[in-house]
Design a protein around this motif. Structure first.
Motif, mmCIF file in Angstrom:
data_model
loop_
_atom_site.group_PDB
_atom_site.id
_atom_site.type_symbol
_atom_site.label_atom_id
_atom_site.label_comp_id
_atom_site.label_asym_id
_atom_site.label_seq_id
_atom_site.Cartn_x
_atom_site.Cartn_y
_atom_site.Cartn_z
ATOM 1 N N ARG A 209 -4.898 -1.370 -1.388
ATOM 2 C CA ARG A 209 -5.391 -1.335 -0.043
ATOM 3 C C ARG A 209 -7.033 -2.253 0.001
ATOM 4 O O ARG A 209 -6.659 -3.171 1.491
ATOM 5 C CB ARG A 209 -6.457 -0.138 -0.344
ATOM 6 C CG ARG A 209 -7.143 0.852 0.799
ATOM 7 C CD ARG A 209 -7.461 1.351 0.142
ATOM 8 N NE ARG A 209 -9.089 1.603 -1.019
ATOM 9 C CZ ARG A 209 -9.467 2.469 -1.857
ATOM 10 N NH1 ARG A 209 -9.544 3.594 -1.486
ATOM 11 N NH2 ARG A 209 -10.256 2.193 -2.460
ATOM 12 N N ALA B 6 2.778 1.553 -3.038
ATOM 13 C CA ALA B 6 1.450 2.176 -4.300
ATOM 14 C C ALA B 6 1.683 3.767 -4.205
ATOM 15 O O ALA B 6 0.632 4.615 -4.844
ATOM 16 C CB ALA B 6 0.521 1.686 -4.531
ATOM 17 N N SER B 7 0.756 4.019 -3.014
ATOM 18 C CA SER B 7 0.994 5.422 -2.542
ATOM 19 C C SER B 7 1.686 6.469 -3.103
ATOM 20 O O SER B 7 2.015 7.005 -3.774
ATOM 21 C CB SER B 7 0.087 5.547 -1.379
ATOM 22 O OG SER B 7 1.005 5.150 -0.400
ATOM 23 N N VAL C 123 1.066 -1.359 -0.714
ATOM 24 C CA VAL C 123 0.446 -0.077 0.672
ATOM 25 C C VAL C 123 0.654 1.093 -0.119
ATOM 26 O O VAL C 123 0.865 1.953 -0.378
ATOM 27 C CB VAL C 123 -0.868 0.045 1.181
ATOM 28 C CG1 VAL C 123 -1.645 0.996 1.281
ATOM 29 C CG2 VAL C 123 -1.662 -1.344 0.839
ATOM 30 N N PHE D 264 -3.047 1.235 -6.218
ATOM 31 C CA PHE D 264 -3.311 1.710 -4.698
ATOM 32 C C PHE D 264 -4.104 0.741 -4.478
ATOM 33 O O PHE D 264 -4.898 0.847 -3.457
ATOM 34 C CB PHE D 264 -3.319 2.758 -5.364
ATOM 35 C CG PHE D 264 -3.857 3.254 -3.657
ATOM 36 C CD1 PHE D 264 -2.627 3.548 -3.026
ATOM 37 C CD2 PHE D 264 -5.026 4.228 -3.371
ATOM 38 C CE1 PHE D 264 -3.189 3.881 -1.525
ATOM 39 C CE2 PHE D 264 -5.393 4.568 -2.025
ATOM 40 C CZ PHE D 264 -4.379 4.436 -0.693
ATOM 41 N N ARG D 265 -5.468 0.392 -5.134
ATOM 42 C CA ARG D 265 -6.723 0.268 -4.827
ATOM 43 C C ARG D 265 -6.677 -1.120 -4.558
ATOM 44 O O ARG D 265 -7.369 -2.017 -3.676
ATOM 45 C CB ARG D 265 -8.271 0.898 -5.750
ATOM 46 C CG ARG D 265 -8.456 1.832 -5.670
ATOM 47 C CD ARG D 265 -9.455 2.314 -6.910
ATOM 48 N NE ARG D 265 -9.678 1.842 -8.109
ATOM 49 C CZ ARG D 265 -9.623 2.120 -8.777
ATOM 50 N NH1 ARG D 265 -9.055 3.872 -8.299
ATOM 51 N NH2 ARG D 265 -9.013 1.859 -10.183
ATOM 52 N N VAL E 45 1.781 6.727 -6.747
ATOM 53 C CA VAL E 45 0.863 7.991 -6.879
ATOM 54 C C VAL E 45 0.721 9.117 -6.876
ATOM 55 O O VAL E 45 0.486 10.545 -8.120
ATOM 56 C CB VAL E 45 -0.559 7.095 -6.136
ATOM 57 C CG1 VAL E 45 -1.792 8.536 -7.095
ATOM 58 C CG2 VAL E 45 -1.022 5.981 -6.924
#
Length: 334
Positions: A200, A178-179, A175, A196-197, A182
């Protein structure tokens, strides 16, 4: 050259020139064409005759193949009938041999009785029954313990929280990665947002499984602790049962070997199941015979007609009954 030849030659030249000018065939060309057509007609006629011959040969081959097929079908039916006949004959002969063998055993038994040959003493003694009781008690306590596969499964469940912690840490890292992607990427990038989704959602799934994982681990540890206590408490009983089993089979083997060596009369339930003596080599026969004697002592089988007794009963006894029946099949009279 005569005037007539000159006229003919001139006509031919005119025809050739006219043909060249008008692209029409000359009389010579027409004659050559007619000759070519004649040859083609002859070739076609030869091909037609050849095709007719081939068609007749194909028909003859088809008829021959059909005749072979019919003969094969008849032969297969005859062979099947013969196999059935031979199978019935072999079964009848096997039955006769079995009955003859039984008669020979009975005659041998009567001769032994008439000549005073003593009976083999295979009746369980009190010491045999005590050993059998110890064996069964040890087996009962051993069945209450976890088997190797169950124990491995419980240990796997007990280690579940450690695996869950590692899985959660990996999901958290995914997570965070990925964040950051982004934040560092172009605003509105669909691929980064999808990554990201997914990370999560994976973290949410891992967190939701925590309760089940820890509950399974608690149950597994409880069962492992109980099994360890049973092992400490019942280990001696299980070991005594195994030692008693070794002692019991040793006693029964000695008794059987002594009876066979002395030529004593084995009981009918024994000879029906295993014959009147060991074949060569004898080791497998003795192992099977001792297993049969042990089975009768353990489960108190006193049937004078059936070696194994009824196949019903507890699962362990039924399984041993089935296994022994397969082992005795090569030696028995039926």
């Amino acid at each position: 050259m005569s005037p007539r030849d000159t006229t003919a030659d001139t006509g031919r030249r005119l025809d050739r020139i006219e043909g060249e000018l008008t692209h029409r065939p000359t009389r010579k060309d027409l004659a050559a064409l007619r000759d070519g057509q004649g040859r083609q007609v002859q070739q076609v006629e030869r091909h037609e005759r050849r095709l007719g011959t081939l068609a007749r040969e194909v028909e003859e081959l088809g008829a021959a193949l059909e005749a072979v097929r019919r003969r094969s079908v008849r032969a297969a039916k005859d062979a099947a009938a013969r196999v059935d006949e031979l199978t019935t004959t072999v079964a009848d002969q096997a039955g006769r041999i079995e009955r003859l063998h039984g008669e020979l055993v009975r005659l041998d038994d009567r001769m032994r009785v008439a000549t005073g040959v003593p009976d083999a003493d295979l009746t369980p003694t009190g010491a045999d029954r005590e050993l059998a009781a110890t064996v069964l008690r040890g087996r009962e306590h051993d069945r209450a313990r976890l088997g190797d596969a169950d124990r491995a499964a419980r240990r796997h469940d007990a280690a579940g929280p450690e695996r869950w912690e590692r899985e959660r840490a990996a999901a958290v890292r995914a997570v965070l990665d990925a964040s950051r992607a982004v934040a560092d990427g172009t605003d509105g990038t669909a691929a980064l947002a999808g990554r990201f989704r997914a990370a999560r959602d994976r973290l949410d799934t891992v967190r939701a499984a925590e309760g089940d994982v820890r509950a399974a681990a608690d149950r597994a540890r409880t069962e492992l602790d109980a099994d360890a206590e049973r092992e400490l408490r019942d280990g001696t009983v299980v070991a005594e049962g195994r030692d008693a089993g070794t002692a019991l089979t040793g006693r029964l083997r000695e008794r059987l070997v002594a009876a066979v060596d002395a030529g004593h009369r084995l009981p009918p339930w024994f000879t029906t199941a295993l014959g009147s003596g060991p074949p060569a080599p004898p080791e497998d026969w003795y192992e099977t015979a001792v297993a049969l004697l042990t089975h009768r002592v353990l489960y108190g089988i006193g049937d004078t007609a059936s070696a194994l007794g009824p196949p019903d009963g507890p699962a362990e006894r039924a399984a041993e009954h089935s296994a022994l029946a397969r082992r005795m099949r090569p030696y028995g009279l039926r």
